[in-house]
Motif scaffolding. Structure first.
Motif, short mmCIF file in Angstrom:
data_model
loop_
_atom_site.label_atom_id
_atom_site.label_comp_id
_atom_site.label_asym_id
_atom_site.label_seq_id
_atom_site.Cartn_x
_atom_site.Cartn_y
_atom_site.Cartn_z
N ASP A 135 0.94 -1.09 -0.25
CA ASP A 135 -0.01 -0.16 -0.01
C ASP A 135 1.02 1.35 -0.07
OD1 ASP A 135 1.05 -0.29 2.44
OD2 ASP A 135 -0.76 -0.01 3.67
N ASP A 163 -5.44 -1.06 -3.91
CA ASP A 163 -5.94 -0.68 -2.62
C ASP A 163 -6.99 -1.63 -2.11
OD1 ASP A 163 -5.60 1.16 -0.21
OD2 ASP A 163 -7.50 1.74 -0.80
N ASN A 164 -7.97 -1.55 -3.04
CA ASN A 164 -9.40 -2.56 -2.26
C ASN A 164 -8.79 -3.90 -2.17
OD1 ASN A 164 -10.87 -0.33 -2.41
ND2 ASN A 164 -11.76 -0.70 -4.53
N ARG A 199 -6.85 -4.05 1.20
CA ARG A 199 -7.92 -3.89 2.05
C ARG A 199 -8.69 -5.48 2.39
NH1 ARG A 199 -10.86 0.42 4.55
NH2 ARG A 199 -11.82 -0.55 6.22
N ARG A 258 -7.05 -8.11 4.24
CA ARG A 258 -7.03 -7.53 5.54
C ARG A 258 -8.30 -7.84 6.11
NH1 ARG A 258 -9.31 -3.94 8.50
NH2 ARG A 258 -8.14 -3.28 10.49
N GLU A 259 -9.23 -7.39 5.74
CA GLU A 259 -10.76 -7.67 6.18
C GLU A 259 -10.80 -9.23 6.51
OE1 GLU A 259 -12.53 -5.66 7.56
OE2 GLU A 259 -11.78 -3.76 6.57
N PHE A 284 -12.39 2.81 8.39
CA PHE A 284 -12.04 2.00 9.52
C PHE A 284 -12.64 2.34 10.75
CE2 PHE A 284 -8.21 2.15 6.56
CZ PHE A 284 -7.94 0.77 6.60
N SER A 335 -7.23 -0.38 12.20
CA SER A 335 -6.84 -0.46 10.76
C SER A 335 -5.33 -1.52 10.86
CB SER A 335 -6.21 0.89 10.15
OG SER A 335 -5.02 1.38 11.08
#
Length: 868
Positions: free
Chosen positions: A328, A403-404, A407, A410-411, A572, A614
């Motif tokens: 990122d 970026d999506n 993310r 991460r989720e 976030f 985050s």
């Protein structure tokens, strides 16, 4: 033996002798005579049947064959390539007219019957056997033996064992047909250490700076802990490139290593000699962008952050174009890829160099805007697809965004259902012409349920605990018998039951959570029920504990809450609301903990929370990001609507407390005190503010620094009412809070001190009744030993400081109790988090018996099921 049956055969034999014709070698036969193959006889078989070998040759009866000719040469080569035979010879056994009969004489290679490895531990032996394919039935050849020896030697030399010696011996195994046993003797010796690193030719950068650039190749130095001086070839080669990068950072783009050599001092030590050429120092000149239409030069310059006249820095330029170390990162490549331009290409080109100034063109091919065509997931055997897809920020038809994707990874890792280290997004079927791409998330499920079974001795008796936590529960399948494997799973809900009991207390709790209430938006619904019973206990003359169940104190509670993910200031953030009720019921429970033994207290509290999380990519061992939470717990201000004189009640209660310190209270005074306290605390009123923040900073690799700050404040609306005896802060120890909570207290971890020992003493009661304000600071350095799905283990070292106070007037955030120590954490999906800490307290604790005794000293803390 060849039988001469005609003059023609005799002539052919003479021809073969003159041309040194041998079917056992690869020879070009030139022009020969054509025959029909009448048959092949195979001689020398031991383990193979004749038809199998005939099949290997590819020759078949009745086919045309030229002798001499290339066909036989090709067959011999084909058989050699199988590595099944150590000798191969063809002979003509007979000729009958146009038919030729051949004899194939072979010697089969022996097979491996068993292998014995010496010099390594059992686990390492199994690893070597698997990697080198030393399995039974393997054909034993010289190349196989040589390759095995070289592989083992290279494997250990790469790990720093430069003196590794491997000997392999074979012997005939008479217990099996055509078999050999193998003995592999491995002597790794000690890892070789680096005594000196000598650098020649450097003038602009010192030896110290260049050695520092060698991150993993260090010479022996007393006191170094994190980096060892062992020589590892792969690390060494990587560090040589890092040394050139260090020069490039300082403007020396032409720097190079002229030579590097290793001098063996002895079996355990080597010396490294490097000769460098630094070249001249350069500066950035004009930097122009070519081919950009989506972003202006000004926008790209803001990301690049390099100006004319700056010292040339090749590493910085590379990172600002594309920083591969951070998914990122704020670089130009990510700028394009986060806006749909997957096929964009950004290349910095040196267009001219005038004296010491280098002019650049950043050449950009933006490509076609890219959209997601299909999005797939794989590997989720238990978790339903909708639970995964609702967490993804990449949907079919959306514009591609790196970026999506980051993310989304991460989720998914934060769910706790998958191994965060093995979540791999793959780009499939990229089509630059159509501007489409497919995306696939590869998942590896980890255990999402936990069982807690404990038994121990405490409080004068045996304590048993049974807890079940199902973190990927499916309540809609609770009546579906086929879904019990062993319980309904897959919908991402949490369902937990816990029972703890001993002779003196019982605790029951039930919790349920739905993270997507209604299934359309990330609105979390929580519901919980709990009941605690504490029985009055005392010790008889013999020291045995006596329990009276007719004298008890209980808490019955229920709560419901909603939490919603916000879009502002960013997504976030989460805001939460909860409403809870607790009934405190005293039945002839005169323990001194509270000032009334009969009666009830009620608490209705609303809690408002704001949090931002985050941290990631995994929840067990975050590498970066932050988590902070601020909550306000509020009860209605009952005293504002009451005509009671709370000031008089408080003053009289304090007066009776002071009298009790001088002499025992009379029965009438005890009754009066209980009546006063019952009136004061019929309905609890207070407000409670808490803040907790965690920041995770990656130092190098997976070495992570966790910074923690905590603060809590409990107060009343009405000074005449005073601070409630419930909901207070008890500081010190492991933070587990004992085995149960009588009064809604919060136990705060501060290692290096005994549990609750940093709780201030109440000046009126003379007891540690809990503080109303506290603060705490922590620095924790973490390093993972393994992050496998079966068990995640990391070691840590910490510095902590904190304190608790009786009132805000005494509060001093810098008046703290300090500690330091080390520990380890083990997370196993079936049992949750386990750990042990060894902490040293540098100050006295606050217990009366500790005053004047000096530092708390070393304390051991066992951690079970705490926060990560």
């Amino acid at each position: 033996m060849i039988k001469f049956i005609s003059l023609e055969l005799l002539i052919l034999l003479i021809l073969l002798l003159f041309t040194t014709f041998s079917f056992a070698q690869e020879t070009s036969y030139g022009t020969g005579k054509k025959y029909i193959l009448g048959g092949i006889e195979v001689i020398g078989l031991q383990s193979y049947n004749e038809q199998t070998v005939k099949t290997f040759t590819g020759l078949r009866e009745g086919q045309p064959i030229t002798l001499p000719g290339d066909q036989i040469s090709e067959v011999i080569k084909k058989l050699w390539d199988l590595e099944l035979f150590s000798d191969i010879e063809f002979f003509i056994s007979n000729i009958e007219g146009e038919k030729v009969f051949l004899e194939l004489n072979i010697v089969e290679r022996p097979t491996l019957s068993k292998v014995t490895v010496y010099g390594l531990k059992k686990k390492k032996i199994d690893e070597i056997i698997k990697e080198t394919d030393l399995k039974k039935g393997k054909k034993v050849t010289e190349s196989f033996i040589s390759n095995t020896r070289n592989y083992i030697q290279n494997k250990y030399r790469k790990d720093g064992y430069l003196n590794t010696k491997v000997t392999i011996a074979t012997a005939v195994d008479t217990s099996e047909t055509n078999a050999e046993s193998m003995v592999v003797n491995i002597k790794t010796g000690s890892k070789v250490k680096i005594k000196n690193i000598n650098i020649e030719g450097n003038k602009m950068l010192s030896d110290k700076k260049l050695r520092k650039a060698l991150k993993n190749t260090k010479k022996q130095q007393f006191g170094r802990v994190w980096k060892k001086s062992k020589y590892i070839e792969a690390d060494y080669q990587e560090d040589l490139a890092a040394m050139i990068d260090k020069y490039a950072e300082k403007g020396y783009r032409d720097a190079r290593i002229l030579s590097d050599s290793i001098t063996i001092i002895n079996d355990k030590k080597i010396s490294i000699d490097l000769k460098v050429e630094e070249g001249n120092k350069y500066y950035f000149g004009e930097i122009e962008f070519v081919g950009n239409a989506v972003y202006t030069d000004r926008q790209l310059n803001q990301i690049l952050g390099i100006k004319k006249g700056d010292t040339y820095n090749g590493v910085l330029l590379r990172e600002r174009i594309a920083d591969d170390s951070k998914p990122d990162a704020e670089d130009i490549t990510n700028l394009y890829q986060n806006n749909g331009y997957l096929f964009s290409q950004i290349n910095p080109v040196e267009v001219s160099a005038q004296n010491d100034t280098i002019n650049f063109e950043i050449r950009i091919i933006e490509g076609k805007e890219t959209f997601l065509n299909h999005v797939y997931v794989s590997g989720n055997d238990k978790t339903n697809d909708h639970v995964i897809f609702r967490e993804l920020r990449t949907r079919p038809g959306q514009k591609y965004s790196k970026d999506n994707i980051v993310r989304s990874v991460r989720e998914l890792g934060q769910l706790g259902f998958f191994d965060a280290e093995q979540i791999k997004p793959d780009i499939l079927n990229p089509d630059p012409n159509a501007g489409t791409v497919d995306l696939k998330y590869n998942l590896v499920e980890s255990g999402a349920s936990q069982i807690e079974v404990q038994g121990g001795y405490g409080g004068g008796g045996f304590i048993g605990t049974l807890g079940l936590s199902f973190n990927n529960f499916s309540i809609r399948n609770i009546f579906n018998g086929k879904a019990y494997k062993p319980v309904p799973m897959g919908d991402g809900q949490t369902f937990a039951l816990r029972l703890q009991a001993s002779r003196t207390f019982r605790v029951y709790s039930l919790n349920f959570s739905e993270p997507w209430l209604g299934g359309k938006k990330p609105v979390r619904f929580n519901m919980s029920f709990s009941r605690t019973q504490q029985f009055l206990a005392s010790f008889d003359n013999s020291g045995r504990i006596q329990v009276d169940k007719d004298q008890q104190f209980s808490i019955t509670g229920a709560s419901m809450g909603l939490a919603k993910r916000l879009q502002w200031p960013d997504d976030f953030f989460t805001i939460s609301h909860s409403l809870g009720y607790q009934l405190y019921d005293f039945k002839n429970y005169n323990s001194g903990l509270f000032n009334f033994g009969n009666g009830t207290s009620n608490s209705i509290a609303y809690t408002l929370g704001l949090s931002r999380s985050s941290a990631g990519p995994g929840r067990i061992f975050p590498l970066s990001g932050s988590i902070f939470e601020m909550t306000a717990k509020l009860t209605p201000p009952y005293s504002l609507f009451s005509n009671k004189d709370f000031g008089a009640l408080k003053d009289r209660s304090n007066e009776l407390n002071l009298i009790a310190q001088e002499r025992p209270l009379t029965p009438e005074e005890v009754s009066e005190q209980q009546s006063i306290e019952q009136e004061r605390w019929k309905w609890l009123e207070y407000f409670k503010i808490k803040f907790k923040g965690d920041w995770y900073t990656r130092i190098v690799g997976k070495l992570v620094l966790r910074t923690n700050i905590e603060f809590g404040f409990l107060a009343s609306y009405n000074s005449a009412v005073g601070e409630v005896p419930f909901e207070r802060f008890f500081l010190g120890g492991d933070g587990l809070g004992g085995n149960f909570t009588l009064d809604g207290r919060e136990t705060i971890q501060l290692r290096g001190y005994e549990n609750n020992s940093l709780t201030p003493i109440d000046p009126i009661t003379g007891q540690q009744d809990g503080g109303i304000i506290y603060n705490k600071y922590s620095l924790e350095l973490r390093y993972p030993l393994t992050l496998k799905p079966s068990a995640s283990i990391y070691a840590l070292t910490f510095l902590e400081a904190g304190n608790a106070f009786n009132n805000f007037q005494e509060y001093n955030p810098f008046q703290v109790k300090r500690s330091a120590g080390v520990g380890v954490r083990i997370f196993m999906p079936a049992f949750g988090l386990l750990g042990i800490d060894f902490g040293y307290g540098f100050d006295e604790d606050l217990r009366p018996q500790s005053i004047g005794t000096g530092p708390s000293g070393w304390q051991t803390h066992f951690i079970i099921g705490q926060q990560f």
